[in-house]
Design a protein around this motif. Structure first.
Motif, PDB file in Angstrom:
ATOM      1  N   PHE A 173      -4.486   0.645   2.279  1.00 45.31           N
ATOM      2  CA  PHE A 173      -4.520  -0.226   1.159  1.00 45.31           C
ATOM      3  C   PHE A 173      -5.769  -0.373   0.414  1.00 45.31           C
ATOM      4  O   PHE A 173      -6.841  -0.338   1.088  1.00 45.31           O
ATOM      5  N   ARG A 174      -5.735   0.074  -0.839  1.00 45.39           N
ATOM      6  CA  ARG A 174      -6.871  -0.074  -1.611  1.00 45.39           C
ATOM      7  C   ARG A 174      -7.283  -0.934  -2.584  1.00 45.39           C
ATOM      8  O   ARG A 174      -6.321  -1.718  -2.981  1.00 45.39           O
TER       9      ARG A 174
ATOM     10  N   ARG B  68      -1.159   4.010   7.249  1.00 45.10           N
ATOM     11  CA  ARG B  68      -0.991   3.038   5.931  1.00 45.10           C
ATOM     12  C   ARG B  68      -2.503   2.869   5.394  1.00 45.10           C
ATOM     13  O   ARG B  68      -3.665   2.672   6.025  1.00 45.10           O
TER      14      ARG B  68
ATOM     15  N   TRP C 151      -7.516   1.149   6.328  1.00 44.01           N
ATOM     16  CA  TRP C 151      -6.609   2.203   6.803  1.00 44.01           C
ATOM     17  C   TRP C 151      -5.901   1.611   8.245  1.00 44.01           C
ATOM     18  O   TRP C 151      -6.790   1.379   9.087  1.00 44.01           O
TER      19      TRP C 151
ATOM     20  N   ASN D 174     -11.207  -1.649   1.434  1.00 42.83           N
ATOM     21  CA  ASN D 174     -10.108  -0.732   1.643  1.00 42.83           C
ATOM     22  C   ASN D 174      -9.622  -0.844   3.016  1.00 42.83           C
ATOM     23  O   ASN D 174     -10.702  -0.922   3.840  1.00 42.83           O
TER      24      ASN D 174
ATOM     25  N   GLN E  38      -0.344  -5.069  -5.733  1.00 37.85           N
ATOM     26  CA  GLN E  38      -0.391  -3.559  -5.321  1.00 37.85           C
ATOM     27  C   GLN E  38      -1.680  -3.149  -4.927  1.00 37.85           C
ATOM     28  O   GLN E  38      -2.546  -3.740  -5.628  1.00 37.85           O
ATOM     29  N   ALA E  39      -1.874  -2.312  -3.912  1.00 35.59           N
ATOM     30  CA  ALA E  39      -3.159  -1.902  -3.266  1.00 35.59           C
ATOM     31  C   ALA E  39      -3.163  -0.631  -2.958  1.00 35.59           C
ATOM     32  O   ALA E  39      -3.177  -0.084  -2.112  1.00 35.59           O
ATOM     33  N   THR E  40      -2.738   0.450  -4.311  1.00 33.78           N
ATOM     34  CA  THR E  40      -2.803   1.697  -4.287  1.00 33.78           C
ATOM     35  C   THR E  40      -3.620   2.463  -4.872  1.00 33.78           C
ATOM     36  O   THR E  40      -3.780   3.555  -4.967  1.00 33.78           O
TER      37      THR E  40
ATOM     38  N   GLY F 270       0.842  -1.104   0.098  1.00 32.38           N
ATOM     39  CA  GLY F 270      -0.012   0.008  -0.020  1.00 32.38           C
ATOM     40  C   GLY F 270       0.846   1.348  -0.198  1.00 32.38           C
ATOM     41  O   GLY F 270       1.989   1.405  -0.496  1.00 32.38           O
ATOM     42  N   GLU F 271       0.283   2.101   0.626  1.00 29.34           N
ATOM     43  CA  GLU F 271       1.070   3.557   0.855  1.00 29.34           C
ATOM     44  C   GLU F 271       0.719   4.110   2.070  1.00 29.34           C
ATOM     45  O   GLU F 271       0.081   3.812   2.890  1.00 29.34           O
TER      46      GLU F 271
END
Length: 538
Positions: free
Chosen positions: A41-42, A39, A105, A103, A70-72, A32-33
C-alpha cells in the motif's frame, strides 16, 4: 477541474470485481496491490499537507476519509535539493510539500505480526521513503509488516525562529520533521492492526540521519510508548543547538533561524511562508543552514548525551552498529590532511594533550590516511554505537552491537570497502540493482547468504527483542564481555571491538561538553579544539 477529478478518483469505491487487496483501517479504507504474495500500500497520508498556514506547524491529524482510497502509487518526496552527483545521488521523480505519506508492506492473511517502521537517511536534508533499497517486500515476506515514512526535511522540517515560537502554545519551534515522525508512529499505533501488524510490537529503525532520528525518538517524551524496540544503523549522537541559548559552540536555534531568514531575503514570517518551497530548500543549503533537532525542553528535553547519562532514554532493547568504511564515501567530513606524519603527530599532541598517547596508539601517524578515516568514523559512528549498547545495558535493557565489514569486488576496487550505508541492501534483501550509482553488488551465493542472515537477525530482533538466525552464531548483548557481531563475508560473533576507542572518544566528548563552547560533532583528530583538563570527567 482535473484536481477535483483526481481527488474524487482517489476516494471512490472500487468495483466489486477489482482484484486488489482492500484494508479497512480507522483512518479509512485503502486499496493496494499484491506482488509475490506480499500486499503493498503506497502513498497513504498520515497527516494533513503542511502547506500554506500549516507550513512550520506541528503535523495536523487527517480526518478519516470516505470510500476507498487508491494506494497504488508512492507519494511525492518531501521538498529537498536535487543531488545529482556521487554514489548517493538518487533524486526523487516528484517532490512536494504535500508529502506526509507512508508505505506498508504486509503478507497476505497477516495477523499480529511484528512491525518495523523505517526512517530514511539523508542528513535531514534529502531522501525519501520509497527509494529502491528500502523496498519492504522481501522483509515482509519473512513475516513482518514494514512501514516506511516521509518527513519534512531541511529548512521546511527543522527551522526554529522567534516568530514561530511565539505562535506555538508551547513557546517552541523547530523539530517539525521529528514531530512528523511521531505523528507517523501514532498513525501506525492506531491503524497497523488492520494491515496485520501488532501495534504493541513496533520497532523503529533507521540509518545515518534515520539513525539520528531514532535517537531523537528515544529521547523525546512525546514518542514514549509508540515503539518497543529500536535499530540505529550508523547513528551519530552529536551536539544539538538549543532553542534560545548559544552553547557548545553552536548558535541558538532561533538565532540561526533569524540569520537564515535574513540571508534568504525574508523580512518576516509571512514572507517566509510565501516563498516557494523549492527555492527555500535550495537557498537554505546554499547559505549553510544545518537542519538538526533543537533542544527545546519539550520535544527534546536536553542534549542526547545528557539524556543517556541520566538514563532517561526509552527503556527498550536496541540493536546498533556501524561500518568499517563509513568515511570512505564521506570524505567531505575529513579535515585537511597535514603535510606529513610529523605535522600530524604534532597537531594531535597539541590538541589531545594527555590523551595524545592513547590517540596515537589507535590512529598512528605512520598510516596517516587510514588513521584520519578511522578517527572520523569512530568519533561519529563507532563511539555512538557503543554508547547506545552500553547505555541500554545500564538501564537494564539489552543493547546489541554489530560491525559491518563486508566488501565486494566493485566496492573494494573503488576504495569503498564497507562504506556508509552499504549494509542497507543486505538488511532489506534489495542487493540486486536498487542503488543506481553504487558499486554493483554481485548476485552470488555469498552475498545472498549474508543478506539472508542479516534479514533473519533483524527480523527476530523485531519479533522478540533478541537477534537470532537459524544455524548462525548466537548474538549476545554487549554486556560486560563487550560482545558484538561482525558481518564480514559471514556473520561472526566476537568481543571487545576496537579496544580503547570508546574510552578515548568518550573522554574527549566529556571534556568538550564541560568546556561549554565546543561541539562533539566532526571536530575530531587534527580538527579537534584543544581539549580541556579532565576535571569533572570520569
Amino acid at each position: 477541474m482535473k484536481t477535483i477529478l483526481a481527488m474524487l478518483a482517489a476516494v471512490l469505491p472500487l468495483p466489486a470485481a477489482a482484484q486488489a487487496p482492500v484494508v479497512r483501517a480507522p483512518a479509512g479504507a485503502v486499496q493496494g496491490e499484491v506482488a509475490d504474495g506480499v500486499r503493498v500500500f503506497r502513498g497513504i497520508p498520515y497527516a494533513q499537507p503542511p502547506v500554506g498556514t500549516l507550513r512550520w506547524k506541528p503535523p495536523v491529524a487527517l480526518p478519516a476519509w470516505q470510500g476507498v482510497r487508491q494506494a497504488t502509487a508512492f507519494g511525492a518526496a518531501c521538498v529537498q535539493p536535487r543531488i545529482t552527483a556521487g554514489i548517493y545521488a538518487n533524486p526523487p521523480q516528484r517532490m512536494d510539500e504535500d508529502c506526509l505519506t507512508l508505505n506498508v508492506w504486509s503478507p497476505r492473511e497477516a495477523k499480529g505480526l511484528p512491525v518495523i517502521v523505517w526512517i530514511h537517511g539523508g542528513a535531514l536534508v534529502s531522501g525519501y521513503s520509497h527509494e529502491g533499497m528500502y523496498d519492504g517486500a522481501r522483509l515482509a515476506a519473512k513475516g513482518a509488516v514494514i512501514v516506511s515514512i516521509n518527513y519534512r526535511l531541511g529548512i521546511l522540517g527543522y527551522l526554529a525562529h522567534p516568530a514561530l515560537s511565539a505562535e506555538s502554545p508551547d513557546g517552541v519551534s523547530g523539530n517539525y520533521g521529528l514531530l512528523d515522525q511521531i505523528a507517523a508512529l501514532r498513525w501506525v499505533r492506531d491503524n497497523v492492526a488492520a494491515f496485520g501488524g501488532d501495534p504493541a510490537n513496533v520497532t523503529i529503525a533507521g540509518e545515518s540521519a534515520g539513525g539520528l532520528s531514532v535517537l531523537y525518538l528515544m529521547a523525546s517524551p512525546r514518542a514514549r510508548g509508540l515503539f518497543g524496540k529500536a535499530v540505529a544503523q550508523s547513528a551519530y549522537m552529536i551536539a544539538a543547538p538549543e532553542l534560545k541559548a548559544a552553547r557548545h559552540g553552536l548558535p541558538a536555534a532561533e538565532s540561526a533561524g533569524t540569520t537564515i531568514a535574513r540571508a534568504l531575503g525574508a523580512a518576516d514570517l509571512a514572507a517566509l511562508r510565501a516563498t516557494d518551497a523549492q527555492a527555500l530548500s535550495q537557498g537554505a543549503v546554499a547559505k549553510g543552514f544545518g537542519p538538526w533537532g533543537t533542544v527545546d525542553g519539550k520535544v527534546l528535553p536536553r542534549q542526547l548525551v545528557d539524556t543517556w547519562d541520566r538514563g532517561e532514554q526509552a527503556p527498550v532493547p536496541v540493536l546498533a552498529g556501524f561500518n568499517t568504511g563509513e568515511i570512505r564515501s564521506l570524505r567531505m567530513l575529513l579535515p585537511p590532511r597535514p603535510a606529513d606524519a610529523a605535522a600530524y603527530e604534532t597537531a594531535i599532541r597539541a590538541r589531545y594533550r594527555d590523551l595524545a598517547d592513547p590517540f596515537l596508539r589507535l590512529y598512528p601517524a605512520r598510516d596517516m590516511g587510514e588513521a584520519m578515516l578511522a578517527t572520523t568514523r569512530d568519533a561519529l559512528y563507532g563511539w555512538t554505537s557503543l554508547r547506545l549498547a552500553i547505555g541500554q545495558g545500564a538501564i537494564g535493557r539489552a543493547g546489541y552491537l554489530y560491525l559491518f565489514d563486508h566488501g565486494y569486488p566493485a566496492a573494494d576496487e573503488a576504495g569503498l570497502h564497507a562504506f556508509h550505508a552499504a549494509e542497507i541492501p543486505y538488511v532489506f534483501g534489495t542487493t540486486r540493482g536498487t542503488a543506481p550509482y553504487w558499486p554493483k553488488i554481485p548476485d552470488g551465493v555469498a552475498d545472498r547468504r549474508l543478506s539472508a542472515a542479516m534479514m533473519d537477525y533483524w527480523l527476530s530482533f523485531a519479533r522478540t527483542g533478541t537477534p537470532t538466525a537459524p544455524g548462525l552464531p548466537p548474538w549476545a548483548p554487549y554486556g560486560t564481555a563487550a560482545n558484538y557481531m561482525m558481518f564480514g563475508q559471514v556473520p561472526r560473533a566476537a568481543t571487545r571491538p576496537l579496544p580503547g576507542m570508546f574510552a578515548l572518544h568518550e573522554a574527549a566528548m566529556c571534556r568538550r561538553r564541560a568546556a561549554g563552547d565546543q561541539p562533539w560533532n566532526w571536530n575530531a583528530g587534527v580538527a579537534s579544539p584543544v581539549l580541556a583538563p579532565a576535571a569533572g570527567c570520569r
